[in-house]
Design a protein around this motif. Structure first.
Motif, short mmCIF file in Angstrom:
data_model
loop_
_atom_site.label_atom_id
_atom_site.label_comp_id
_atom_site.label_asym_id
_atom_site.label_seq_id
_atom_site.Cartn_x
_atom_site.Cartn_y
_atom_site.Cartn_z
N ASN A 1 0.82 -1.21 0.00
CA ASN A 1 0.00 0.00 0.00
C ASN A 1 0.85 1.25 0.00
O ASN A 1 0.59 2.20 -0.73
N TYR A 2 1.83 1.21 0.88
CA TYR A 2 2.69 2.37 1.05
C TYR A 2 3.39 2.68 -0.26
O TYR A 2 3.41 3.82 -0.73
N TRP A 3 3.94 1.63 -0.87
CA TRP A 3 4.66 1.81 -2.12
C TRP A 3 3.73 2.33 -3.21
O TRP A 3 4.04 3.25 -3.96
N GLY A 4 2.54 1.74 -3.25
CA GLY A 4 1.57 2.17 -4.25
C GLY A 4 1.25 3.64 -4.12
O GLY A 4 1.19 4.38 -5.10
N SER A 5 1.07 4.09 -2.88
CA SER A 5 0.72 5.49 -2.69
C SER A 5 1.88 6.39 -3.10
O SER A 5 1.68 7.49 -3.61
N LEU A 6 3.11 5.91 -2.90
CA LEU A 6 4.27 6.72 -3.31
C LEU A 6 4.36 6.81 -4.83
O LEU A 6 4.68 7.84 -5.39
N VAL A 7 4.06 5.69 -5.48
CA VAL A 7 4.16 5.68 -6.93
C VAL A 7 3.07 6.55 -7.55
O VAL A 7 3.30 7.25 -8.53
N MET A 8 1.90 6.52 -6.93
CA MET A 8 0.78 7.27 -7.49
C MET A 8 0.91 8.77 -7.22
O MET A 8 0.33 9.58 -7.92
N ASP A 9 1.63 9.14 -6.18
CA ASP A 9 1.77 10.54 -5.80
C ASP A 9 2.36 11.35 -6.95
O ASP A 9 3.45 11.06 -7.43
N GLU A 10 1.64 12.39 -7.38
CA GLU A 10 2.13 13.11 -8.56
C GLU A 10 3.37 13.94 -8.26
O GLU A 10 4.05 14.42 -9.16
N LYS A 11 3.68 14.11 -6.99
CA LYS A 11 4.93 14.81 -6.65
C LYS A 11 6.14 13.87 -6.72
O LYS A 11 7.27 14.30 -6.54
N ARG A 12 5.89 12.64 -6.97
CA ARG A 12 6.92 11.63 -7.15
C ARG A 12 7.97 11.62 -6.05
O ARG A 12 9.14 11.94 -6.26
N PRO A 13 7.56 11.28 -4.84
CA PRO A 13 8.49 11.29 -3.71
C PRO A 13 9.61 10.27 -3.82
O PRO A 13 10.62 10.41 -3.13
N LEU A 14 9.46 9.25 -4.67
CA LEU A 14 10.52 8.24 -4.77
C LEU A 14 11.72 8.75 -5.56
O LEU A 14 12.80 8.19 -5.51
N ARG A 15 11.51 9.82 -6.29
CA ARG A 15 12.58 10.32 -7.16
C ARG A 15 13.58 11.16 -6.37
O ARG A 15 13.19 12.03 -5.59
N ASP A 16 14.84 10.87 -6.58
CA ASP A 16 15.88 11.65 -5.91
C ASP A 16 16.14 12.91 -6.73
O ASP A 16 16.80 12.88 -7.76
N ARG A 17 15.60 14.01 -6.26
CA ARG A 17 15.70 15.24 -7.05
C ARG A 17 17.12 15.78 -7.16
O ARG A 17 17.39 16.62 -8.02
N THR A 18 18.02 15.32 -6.35
CA THR A 18 19.39 15.85 -6.42
C THR A 18 20.15 15.35 -7.64
O THR A 18 21.00 16.06 -8.17
N ILE A 19 19.85 14.11 -8.06
CA ILE A 19 20.60 13.59 -9.21
C ILE A 19 19.72 13.00 -10.30
O ILE A 19 20.16 12.79 -11.42
N GLN A 20 18.46 12.74 -9.98
CA GLN A 20 17.60 12.09 -10.98
C GLN A 20 16.67 13.07 -11.67
O GLN A 20 15.85 12.70 -12.50
N GLU A 21 16.75 14.34 -11.28
CA GLU A 21 15.86 15.34 -11.86
C GLU A 21 16.75 16.49 -12.34
O GLU A 21 17.77 16.79 -11.73
#
Lengths: 690, 368
Positions: free
Chosen positions: A306-326
């Motif tokens: 559930n937790y993972w699903g909610s992270l994936v669905m979040d449009e702010k994309r919390p799983l993405r490392d903004r320091t190097i992946q964005e």
């Protein structure tokens, strides 16, 4: 002489002997099988039915992850699962009902779980409740006689000291899925087992093979119901067998300073964005934070879908490392690059001035300066200080985009830094060839004008931005950023050490450097656009940047950013190095939809403060003296030359650490030089700058 | 001109026939041994095995249409290619289960040590059939063939794959024995073997290899748990009794008590499920194959052909007897598969080629 026929025939004798050997060998083998199957068959059958030797896996504890000062960031804690092995479940109803009472659930829910696994072999245990309490463990163990087929399985889950802070950097682990098992085995040449956990991002993924250790095994003699009778030791009947001790995983020591990391994390509270700090002299990453984040511990308990699903669905994309992946348009933080390129190529010099009346006409189009009224006469230092767009448009008109490309590449932009972390993105620095190949259209002059102020195609990761400022600060040494200092065993033996690695070093003339350094110093300390972020005793040389997320028509450019829908608001960027007179640390901050570059100022300030307070307190006294005397950049440099301060870290980092007090350590100096908690500076919000 | 109809009329189906029969038993057994794993990578490997079998048989039947004189010509080139492949394996090979044995060709993993067996047979046959075939073989006549074998054997052993290395040496000895190795020489070699073996054991073997030998001699001694395999294998065979537990009823294999039950220990599962009766039937099939091979060896016209057939016999025989002996606890455990029964693509290919070669020789037998 024989014919060849006869020659072959003459070997008949040997051929007969060979056949006899074969027959004798088979006879011996049959005798052996007779002995095993007929003579001792009953005995072996009872062995196979009654006395079962079970080989249990003993999972190796994963290695721990430490900060640069040996603060534990990630470790393991044991958790317990209640499991049922269908094969040994005798009086199914009774057992399930009793188990439900112990676990505080209903028999139906247990049956439902077991039904889900009905298809698989009966000897494979089914987890009916994860993460049970120690009390429940104790009851199941003592009542095992009445619970045939029920047992407790221990597993090790991961604990992250600072939870969300550093989630992206440290990464998370999760169970290897059935489908991925064969592919991973092939890829890593490692015999992953069912139920094994594997690092899925960050350090946990990148160093998984080091961290994971080697599982051991333990032999158990179990009865026909699968209940363990005893552990097999070497004195027993099966004396050929001995248990193998699990080999714990290797530990990793990062270059991250926990206090600076937490300072950045807390300063980013309530914002989306990234903050990164690197050591200008080694390329070591001091802090690396991306928000929104997640708690990686939630993955390793297994209760994660559930937790993972909610992270994936979040449009702010919390799983993405903004320091190097964005990557982001750097906006005005890119202007020093344009200034360096123009100065080095002789397009402008220290005396060149352009007049800014608020806009620049080219090809029938007006390129606006951010300041409607204009800046008047502007030279390079002032252009940086007030971030005058028109000055840079004038350069853009004369400079070739390929020159910008050349310098940006020298500073590490538009290419992967090679930091040892997964899924780094390269960002983008355009050139003519790229544009033609990508779009089939020739490069347009107007595009250069957008590029020189860090808009248009230009995209950099926050890490690249920090590397750029670090390389300016250290006069042209581009270090490979790294987050890991060493990998070491539990006995403390260092197995792998990551030394600073210089990607390259290039020459920038002293005159150019002095001008740019002065411009950036003034930006933060002499009424420039970053003046609002000026902190006591940190002496940043900084630049703010505001990057449009979408293109606006001319009349909307000067609209209030805060009045727009959130996702159309400009990104705010802030990049700096400090102390300006003798740089030690370079930082960059991106606040998504922060509207102004100054939005990142408090975050940068928090990181620099935390770092200098911890490692260079004596030097801060000198900085404060320089500040109160109101020295200009050339005077600061002169002062440092005449009265040098030893720049070795004065506080032994180990002495400084306190396991409990997190925020107490993240202080800054107030105007009187007194230490005050970090929260204070967070209250000073962004003011209008740029 | 080859008349294809004539060719088919003369075609010797016996080798492919017997081998196919064994393979069918093997594939049923493999399915049985792995089906109950329920989940996991081993499930469905029997399908892969069928694919390999088809490939091996296509290659083998192709080989059976090559004239034997071409095998003679191919002997040295194929040997040199094998040596090169072995060198490649040492440098660029994939490793599996602690050994460096594989190389990838066109996306498939392949064990060159398998190819060595066949090309070694061809080289030895060529050498022995040319160098004074009228005489008995003594030390002097053995020297060069010995080194021809020794070089690849050592390269295989350092991979490390002791089992296959020893196997190549055994193939050499059987062929040499057939080439009238003097009894006196056999006795001397036997004595040297005992001395050499002792020295080798003390200095040349890896820890795990030693352990296997110690475990065999004294299962009580074992320190690291490799006696586990031997015990479980014996339990599996013994519990099959006279008629076996029946198809898909193996509990030893199913419960994973017996590791690698689909490769080296497949014979144990077979015995558990089909008992003594099954074992007798299976061994009769192997014996029929061996008998047929030996008959052919004595009924060809050329010395080269005769030795090649004995060489193929050696390959089949040593694999069979070593695997069965180790599984039933008569020998230490070395990684030698049971021909046509164990899971594994490379060795199926070897046996397919072997069948092709002897079939070709048999077909050419009455042609002048």
């Amino acid at each position: 002489m024989f014919g060849e026929d006869d020659l072959v025939k003459s070997h008949q004798e040997r051929s007969d002997i060979i056949f006899n050997i074969i027959v004798i060998a088979f006879a011996v083998l049959l005798a052996r099988l007779w002995y095993l199957q007929i003579y001792r068959g009953k005995q072996f059958l009872s062995y196979s039915l009654e006395n079962r030797l079970r080989k249990d896996v003993v999972r190796a504890p994963r290695g721990m992850i430490f900060s640069r000062n040996n603060v534990l960031l990630t470790h393991n804690i044991p958790r317990f699962d209640a499991v049922v092995t269908p094969q040994y479940l005798e009086s199914s109803d009774e057992t399930v009902t009793y188990l439900a009472v112990i676990l505080g659930t209903t028999p139906e829910s247990i049956r439902k779980i077991m039904k889900r696994y009905e298809g698989q072999a009966k000897y494979i245990p089914v987890v009916v409740k994860k993460n049970i309490s120690r009390k429940e463990v104790a009851i199941i163990e003592t009542e095992s006689k009445d619970l045939p087929g029920v047992s407790v399985e221990t597993f090790i889950s991961r604990e992250y000291t600072d939870h969300d802070s550093g989630a992206h950097l440290l990464g998370y682990i999760s169970e290897i899925s059935q489908e991925k098992l064969p592919r991973l085995r092939e890829r890593d040449k490692y015999d992953y087992k069912q139920g094994d956990f594997i690092g899925q991002s960050g350090i946990e993924q990148q160093f998984d093979l080091e961290i994971r250790g080697q599982d051991g095994y333990q032999f158990m003699e179990v009865d026909a119901r699968g209940r363990a009778r005893r552990h097999i030791s070497s004195d027993d009947l099966y004396s050929g067998i001995e248990n193998k001790v699990a080999e714990p995983g290797k530990n990793v020591r990062l270059t991250i300073d926990r206090d600076v990391q937490l300072a950045a994390y807390h300063a980013l509270e309530g914002k989306d964005g990234a903050a990164i700090a690197i050591d200008t002299e080694t390329g070591e990453v001091i802090a690396m934070v991306s928000r929104p984040a997640f708690d990686p511990a939630n993955f390793s308990t297994g209760l994660s879908s559930n937790y993972w699903g909610s992270l994936v669905m979040d449009e702010k994309r919390p799983l993405r490392d903004r320091t190097i992946q964005e990557h982001y348009s750097p906006g005005s933080t890119f202007k020093p690059l344009t200034a360096i390129a123009a100065l080095e190529e002789g397009i402008v010099n220290e005396k060149t001035t352009f007049n800014c009346n608020g806009g620049y006409k080219m090809g029938g189009r007006v390129f606006h300066c951010w300041k409607k009224e204009g800046h008047g006469a502007v030279d390079v230092v002032k252009a940086l200080r007030v971030s005058c767009d028109v000055y840079f448009y004038n350069i853009g008109n004369k400079i070739d985009i390929d020159v910008i490309y050349k310098y940006a590449t020298l500073f590490g932009m538009g290419q992967r830094s090679g930091i040892i972390l997964p899924r780094e993105t390269s960002g983008l620095i355009p050139n003519k060839e790229w544009k033609l190949k990508r779009t089939g259209i020739e490069w347009q002059k107007g595009e250069t004008l957008s590029c020189v102020i860090g808009q248009s195609f230009i995209n950099v990761t926050p890490l690249q931005l920090a590397m750029f400022y670090s390389t300016m600060a250290n006069d042209g040494k581009l270090w490979r950023p790294h987050v890991v200092k060493e990998v070491f065993s539990n006995s403390g033996q260092v197995l792998k050490r990551y030394e600073p690695e210089m990607i390259h070093q290039f020459k920038i003339s002293k005159k150019t450097l002095d001008l740019v350094h002065e411009g950036l110093f003034d930006t933060a300390n002499a009424g420039g656009t970053a003046g609002a972020s000026k902190g006591i005793g940190i002496q940043m040389a900084a630049k703010t940047g505001t990057a449009q997320v979408i293109g606006f028509s001319a009349d909307k450019i000067f609209n209030k950013c805060e009045g727009m829908p959130f996702k159309f608001r400009n990104n705010g960027l802030f990049a700096a190095y400090a102390p300006a007179g003798n740089p030690k640390i370079a930082v960059s901050v991106v606040i998504e939809h922060g509207c102004h570059g100054t939005a990142g100022g408090p975050v940068a300030k928090a990181m620099v403060s935390a770092y200098l307070n911890k490692y260079y307190p004596a030097y801060q006294a000198k900085i404060m003296a320089q500040e109160s005397a109101g020295l200009t950049y050339p005077e600061v440099v002169e002062d440092n030359r005449v009265n040098p301060v030893a720049m070795i870290p004065e506080a032994s980092p180990e002495d400084f650490y306190d396991e409990q007090g997190v925020l107490v350590k993240n202080f800054i100096l107030d105007k009187t030089g007194k230490r005050v908690p970090l929260e204070k500076i967070l209250e000073t919000g962004p003011s209008d700058g740029e | 001109m080859i008349n294809f109809k004539e060719e088919l009329k003369r075609y010797d189906y016996s080798f492919f026939g017997i081998c196919s029969a064994i393979f069918i038993i093997g594939i049923l057994n493999l399915y049985s041994a792995t089906h109950s794993h329920g989940i996991g990578p081993e499930q469905g490997i029997y399908k892969t095995q069928i694919v390999w079998f088809c490939l091996a048989w296509v290659v083998g039947i192709g080989v059976s249409f090559i004239q034997p004189k071409n095998f003679y010509r191919l002997a040295y080139p194929s040997y040199l290619i094998c040596i090169m492949l072995l060198i490649m394996v040492l440098f660029v090979g994939h490793s599996a289960l602690g050994g460096q044995r594989w190389i990838g060709i066109a996306g498939m993993k392949f064990q060159p040590s398998e190819l060595v067996k066949m090309s070694l047979v061809l080289v030895l046959a060529r050498w022995y059939s040319k160098a004074s075939p009228e005489q008995e073989t003594g030390f002097r006549q053995m020297i060069i063939p010995f080194f021809i074998t020794f070089i690849p054997a050592v390269m295989v052993i350092i991979q490390p794959d002791l089992g296959t290395g020893m196997l190549t040496m055994l193939i050499f000895f059987l062929i040499t024995f057939y080439r009238k190795l003097k009894w006196k020489t056999i006795v001397i070699i036997g004595l040297m073997g005992i001395v050499g073996g002792t020295v080798m054991y003390n200095f040349g073997l890896r820890e795990y290899q030693k352990k296997r030998i110690i475990t065999f001699i004294d299962p009580e001694f074992d320190a690291k748990g490799s006696g586990y395999n031997a015990i479980q294998s014996k339990i599996a065979i013994g519990s099959g009794q006279f008629f076996g537990k029946g198809f898909r009823q193996s509990s030893q294999g199913a419960l994973n008590y017996l590791p690698e039950n689909h490769t080296d220990f497949i014979f144990a599962i077979f015995n558990e499920e089909h008992g003594f009766v099954g074992a007798v039937f299976l061994m009769a099939l192997y014996l029929a194959l061996f008998y047929r091979l030996l008959w052919l060896a004595s009924n060809v016209n050329k010395m080269f052909d005769s030795i090649v057939v004995v060489g193929v016999l050696a390959i089949f025989f040593w694999h069979t007897i070593i695997n069965m002996s180790m599984v039933s606890g008569l020998m230490p455990i070395v990684g030698i598969p049971l021909p046509l029964m164990s899971y594994g693509g490379s060795n199926l290919l070897t046996f397919g080629i072997c069948c092709g070669v002897v079939t070709s020789i048999s077909n050419a037998r009455n042609l002048f």
